[in-house]
Design a protein around this motif. Structure first.
Motif, PDB file in Angstrom:
ATOM      1  N   ASN A 131       0.800  -1.221   0.000  1.00  0.00           N
ATOM      2  CA  ASN A 131       0.000   0.000   0.000  1.00  0.00           C
ATOM      3  C   ASN A 131       0.833   1.272   0.000  1.00  0.00           C
ATOM      4  O   ASN A 131       0.275   2.372  -0.029  1.00  0.00           O
ATOM      5  CB  ASN A 131      -0.936   0.012   1.210  1.00  0.00           C
ATOM      6  CG  ASN A 131      -1.997  -1.063   1.120  1.00  0.00           C
ATOM      7  OD1 ASN A 131      -2.434  -1.413   0.027  1.00  0.00           O
ATOM      8  ND2 ASN A 131      -2.403  -1.617   2.247  1.00  0.00           N
ATOM      9  N   TYR A 132       2.143   1.126   0.054  1.00  0.00           N
ATOM     10  CA  TYR A 132       3.045   2.278   0.055  1.00  0.00           C
ATOM     11  C   TYR A 132       4.187   1.987  -0.922  1.00  0.00           C
ATOM     12  O   TYR A 132       5.273   1.568  -0.515  1.00  0.00           O
ATOM     13  CB  TYR A 132       3.584   2.558   1.447  1.00  0.00           C
ATOM     14  CG  TYR A 132       2.515   2.873   2.467  1.00  0.00           C
ATOM     15  CD1 TYR A 132       2.148   4.191   2.731  1.00  0.00           C
ATOM     16  CD2 TYR A 132       1.870   1.858   3.155  1.00  0.00           C
ATOM     17  CE1 TYR A 132       1.165   4.487   3.662  1.00  0.00           C
ATOM     18  CE2 TYR A 132       0.878   2.146   4.089  1.00  0.00           C
ATOM     19  CZ  TYR A 132       0.530   3.455   4.332  1.00  0.00           C
ATOM     20  OH  TYR A 132      -0.443   3.749   5.250  1.00  0.00           O
TER      21      TYR A 132
ATOM     22  N   VAL B  19      -3.303   3.261  -4.396  1.00  0.00           N
ATOM     23  CA  VAL B  19      -2.770   2.890  -3.093  1.00  0.00           C
ATOM     24  C   VAL B  19      -2.615   4.118  -2.220  1.00  0.00           C
ATOM     25  O   VAL B  19      -2.611   5.247  -2.698  1.00  0.00           O
ATOM     26  CB  VAL B  19      -1.419   2.169  -3.236  1.00  0.00           C
ATOM     27  CG1 VAL B  19      -1.605   0.833  -3.936  1.00  0.00           C
ATOM     28  CG2 VAL B  19      -0.431   3.036  -4.005  1.00  0.00           C
TER      29      VAL B  19
END
Length: 228
Positions: free
Chosen positions: A55-56, A215
């Motif tokens: 997500n990063y 994201v």
């Protein structure tokens, strides 16, 4: 003689020789001493792996797989983007750091370790470098087509052909005449708008698309302008 020491270090070695065939005083004896350095063996192997967070995408976790290592060892990371991190291996944030890059790209990351328990003159230092690729998760390509409306020569029908496209995408049109239109791709009036110009002429039309299902902590935005 051959002598085996139990551990590395600096030793004061002396040799003392006495002539035994000397029968008259004084005795013939001489001694010489010198320091002998037994260096500590440097069997250190430096290596690391890297992994991005789902997500990063600009955040990378580095895992130190060097061996043998101790808490007292000095560690220095250079992340290839002009930043670095130094400290002791006993600090987990230094031994296995998480680094946030500002942009996607290829970075030459290096890990340097020094054994601080080596007190002999020959330091035990090893370094390992490799290229770490931080991928850009934004594959969006902004595009549109235009065609005149059949019944109004000042009307133009625009179609958002950006890809990949999703109904939740934010779309903003600027028609070059001081007007604009914003909304979501799921709205047909936004995805395929018809704009009526007041006067004939050349207009710079732009479409700006933002992925809202992207994201966390990463904006996926693309824009395209074309003269109509």
């Amino acid at each position: 003689p051959l002598h085996t020491y139990n551990q590395p270090g600096t030793y004061n070695v002396c040799i003392r020789v006495k002539k035994n065939n000397s029968t008259t005083p004084p005795q013939c004896i001489s001694e010489f001493c010198s320091q002998v350095v037994i260096p500590q063996q440097c069997n250190l192997t430096v290596y690391f792996t890297s992994q991005t967070f789902p997500n990063y995408p600009l955040r990378v976790k580095f895992t130190n797989q060097s061996a043998p290592v101790q808490a007292s060892d000095s560690v220095k990371w250079t992340f290839g983007d002009g930043t670095s991190l130094s400290g002791l291996y006993g600090d987990t944030s230094v031994a296995n750091p998480v680094h946030n890059y500002q942009h996607a790209g290829s970075y030459n990351v290096c890990l340097r370790i020094k054994k601080n328990n080596v007190t002999t003159p020959n330091q035990c230092v090893r370094e390992f470098c490799k290229t770490v690729v931080v991928a850009d998760p934004c594959t969006l390509v902004a595009n549109f087509t235009s065609q005149p409306t059949p019944n109004n020569p000042l009307g133009v029908k625009f179609t958002n052909t950006s890809s990949p496209s999703n109904a939740t995408d934010s779309v903003r049109w600027t028609f070059g005449d001081g007007t604009s239109l914003s909304g979501l791709q799921g709205d047909p009036n936004i995805a395929v708008p018809t704009h009526i110009y007041t006067n004939p002429g050349s207009y710079t039309v732009c479409i700006r698309v933002k992925k809202n299902n992207t994201v966390a902590n990463y904006n996926c935005v693309r824009e395209l302008c074309r003269t109509i």
